[in-house]
Each structure stands twice: as C-alpha cells, then as structure tokens.
Scaffold this motif. Structure first.
Motif, PDB file in Angstrom:
ATOM      1  N   THR A 144       0.824  -1.210   0.000  1.00 52.15           N
ATOM      2  CA  THR A 144       0.000   0.000   0.000  1.00 52.15           C
ATOM      3  C   THR A 144       0.856   1.258   0.000  1.00 52.15           C
ATOM      4  O   THR A 144       0.426   2.310  -0.496  1.00 52.15           O
ATOM      5  N   GLY A 154      -3.718   7.505  -6.741  1.00 56.35           N
ATOM      6  CA  GLY A 154      -4.918   7.138  -7.493  1.00 56.35           C
ATOM      7  C   GLY A 154      -4.774   5.813  -8.216  1.00 56.35           C
ATOM      8  O   GLY A 154      -5.641   4.938  -8.121  1.00 56.35           O
ATOM      9  N   ARG A 155      -3.657   5.660  -8.950  1.00 52.51           N
ATOM     10  CA  ARG A 155      -3.430   4.398  -9.659  1.00 52.51           C
ATOM     11  C   ARG A 155      -3.239   3.247  -8.669  1.00 52.51           C
ATOM     12  O   ARG A 155      -3.697   2.127  -8.904  1.00 52.51           O
ATOM     13  N   LYS A 157      -4.490   2.877  -5.686  1.00 51.67           N
ATOM     14  CA  LYS A 157      -5.795   2.491  -5.136  1.00 51.67           C
ATOM     15  C   LYS A 157      -6.586   1.656  -6.138  1.00 51.67           C
ATOM     16  O   LYS A 157      -7.208   0.649  -5.779  1.00 51.67           O
ATOM     17  N   GLU A 158      -6.554   2.073  -7.404  1.00 59.15           N
ATOM     18  CA  GLU A 158      -7.259   1.303  -8.429  1.00 59.15           C
ATOM     19  C   GLU A 158      -6.748  -0.135  -8.479  1.00 59.15           C
ATOM     20  O   GLU A 158      -7.537  -1.090  -8.472  1.00 59.15           O
ATOM     21  N   LEU A 159      -5.427  -0.297  -8.541  1.00 63.44           N
ATOM     22  CA  LEU A 159      -4.864  -1.638  -8.679  1.00 63.44           C
ATOM     23  C   LEU A 159      -5.103  -2.486  -7.440  1.00 63.44           C
ATOM     24  O   LEU A 159      -5.355  -3.691  -7.541  1.00 63.44           O
ATOM     25  N   TYR A 161      -7.597  -2.013  -5.160  1.00 64.88           N
ATOM     26  CA  TYR A 161      -9.034  -2.260  -4.989  1.00 64.88           C
ATOM     27  C   TYR A 161      -9.565  -3.298  -5.969  1.00 64.88           C
ATOM     28  O   TYR A 161     -10.454  -4.086  -5.643  1.00 64.88           O
ATOM     29  N   THR A 162      -9.029  -3.291  -7.197  1.00 60.77           N
ATOM     30  CA  THR A 162      -9.539  -4.211  -8.215  1.00 60.77           C
ATOM     31  C   THR A 162      -8.744  -5.511  -8.278  1.00 60.77           C
ATOM     32  O   THR A 162      -9.276  -6.540  -8.720  1.00 60.77           O
ATOM     33  N   ARG A 164      -6.455  -6.162 -10.349  1.00 60.02           N
ATOM     34  CA  ARG A 164      -6.226  -6.557 -11.736  1.00 60.02           C
ATOM     35  C   ARG A 164      -4.736  -6.694 -12.052  1.00 60.02           C
ATOM     36  O   ARG A 164      -3.894  -6.043 -11.444  1.00 60.02           O
ATOM     37  N   GLU A 170       2.229  -1.863 -19.716  1.00 56.33           N
ATOM     38  CA  GLU A 170       1.523  -0.902 -18.869  1.00 56.33           C
ATOM     39  C   GLU A 170       2.342  -0.581 -17.627  1.00 56.33           C
ATOM     40  O   GLU A 170       2.399   0.581 -17.191  1.00 56.33           O
TER      41      GLU A 170
END
Length: 259
Positions: A144, A154-155, A157-159, A161-162, A164, A170
């Motif tokens: 984290t 932001g990125r 948190k996206e990774l 939370y998801t 993916r 990328e």
C-alpha cells in the motif's frame, strides 16, 4: 539455504529465489533464506550491485505462501508481516543498488519484493498485481505504501481495490518498471545495467541511494539538507579526487577503487 541461490561474478551478486515448483512463493523458509543470502553478500568485499531474479521462467515471485497464512490469527499475521518488512527494508536500504529481474508473475508479495528494489527490469511476460483484497486481506509487505509512492495514490488504489493484473508494457508506462525486454534477454539486459552501475564510483552510488531514500521521507527543505550531507561525504574519498582530476585533464577514469 535451500530456496535461495547466491552467485558472485566480479562486483555483482545474483540472488535467485529458487522454488519454481511453487512459483517461488514467499514462505517463511524462503524469506529466512533470502535474509541469509543478504548476509552472505554483505560478507563479500566490493559488491557494487545485486540482481534479484526468480528461478524457472514462469514466475518472479507469485506471492506470499497462502497455505502458510490461511490459519493465522491477527497477532500471527502481524508478526509475519513484520518479518517480511524487515527483510524488504533491508533490500531497500542495502549498501548498493538492487535490481529486480522480473520474469512472469510478480503478484502480491512478489510485486512488493520487486518494489523494495531500486530498479525493476521486466520481461514481456511479466505480470504485476496486488490481488490481496480478493483473499479478504490488504497488501501486507509494504504494497500500500511503495506502490502509491511509485505510481501515485490514485493508480495504486485502483490496482489494489480491483486486484487486476498489469502487463509489462503498462507497468512501464505507469512507472512501475524501468525497462521491458524480451524474455530471452532479461538477464543479459539486467547484467548490462548492473555493469554500468559498477563502473561508477561505488561510494557515490551508495550516497546517492541514501539521499534519495532518506529524502523521500521528509519535507523538501530537509531532503535537500540530507543531499548536502551525503554530497559532502564524497569529497573525503580518493575516488572523488581521481574522478574530478581526470575530468579537468580530459582523461578517462579506468576504474574506481571504492575508497
């Protein structure tokens, strides 16, 4: 050490996670062996770079050992995370640059291990992820914190939370890795970068690493003071005198001596 291999070649140490039958998962045994491997490298004089790959081609490190973690209570989980954190901080603060050579999966603890290194070089087969939320937990080995520092909150948190998977191209575009290579070229490219680093003044590299790492933890004015401190220490070395005198004389330094 049954799960980690150490090879020394000139000024470069290669420390390989060697449990390909479980995709190099980070069990307590593997973590302990990795810590011991760092002990062994530290005993060798004039190591100027460390390369950290995973054996087998399919995986750098596929994550922590879930079978070992699944029955832990909160106290045991905290102890486990602190044990890994201590080793990862040791890599982050190691006296010389550590380069992760990432082939295949770098998931969970594997992504966290790569992020503890100074530089990450990935093959086109590399896949990064922090999939812990799908197992009912958060990243626990610094994920984290280091991911947010590397690619932005932001990125990250996206990774997280998801959960993916991020492919190598990328990962490069968002700043998670420094370079992408063909799978067959991964080690050669990593060694080549390590060799370039080894040609520079080792004490200066050590001080630059310390300045960057220390400076990231404080305000900019304090960080610049840290830089001044590390910069000044270089002027007490023979390598600084040799390097600057050679520059003035338009000569090339053939070798620095780390003193």
């Amino acid at each position: 050490m049954s799960t980690v291999l150490v090879q020394i070649n000139d000024h470069i140490a290669t420390v390989t996670i060697n449990k390909p039958e479980v995709l190099n998962a980070l069990s307590t045994e593997v973590l302990a062996d990795l810590n011991q491997a760092l002990d062994e490298v530290e005993k060798v004089e004039n190591i100027y770079a460390v390369i950290l790959p995973g054996a087998g081609g399919k995986s750098f490190v596929a994550g922590a050992d879930i079978s070992e973690m699944k029955d832990m209570d909160a106290k045991q989980a905290a102890q486990y995370a602190k044990f890994a954190d201590k080793i990862f901080f040791r890599i982050e603060d190691f006296h010389c640059p550590v380069i992760a050579a990432v082939n295949g999966f770098a998931l969970g603890g594997g992504c966290e291990l790569a992020m503890a290194c100074d530089i990450r070089i990935a093959s086109e087969t590399a896949r990064f992820a922090q999939p812990e939320a799908g197992l009912g937990i958060t990243p626990g080995f610094g994920g984290t914190q280091r991911l947010a520092r590397l690619i932005g909150a932001g990125r990250a948190k996206e990774l997280i939370y998801t959960g993916r998977h991020v492919k190598a191209d990328e990962a490069f575009s968002i700043g998670l890795v420094n370079k992408v290579t063909k799978p067959e070229d991964l080690m050669a490219e990593t060694v080549a970068m390590a060799q370039v680093i080894c040609q520079k003044a080792p004490f200066a590299i050590k001080k630059a690493k310390a300045a960057i790492n220390r400076g990231l933890q404080v305000s900019i004015d304090k960080a610049v003071a840290v830089e001044t401190e590390e910069f000044a220490q270089c002027f007490a070395t023979e390598d600084q005198k040799m390097g600057m005198n050679a520059f003035v004389k338009k000569e090339k330094v053939e070798k620095f001596y780390n003193r």
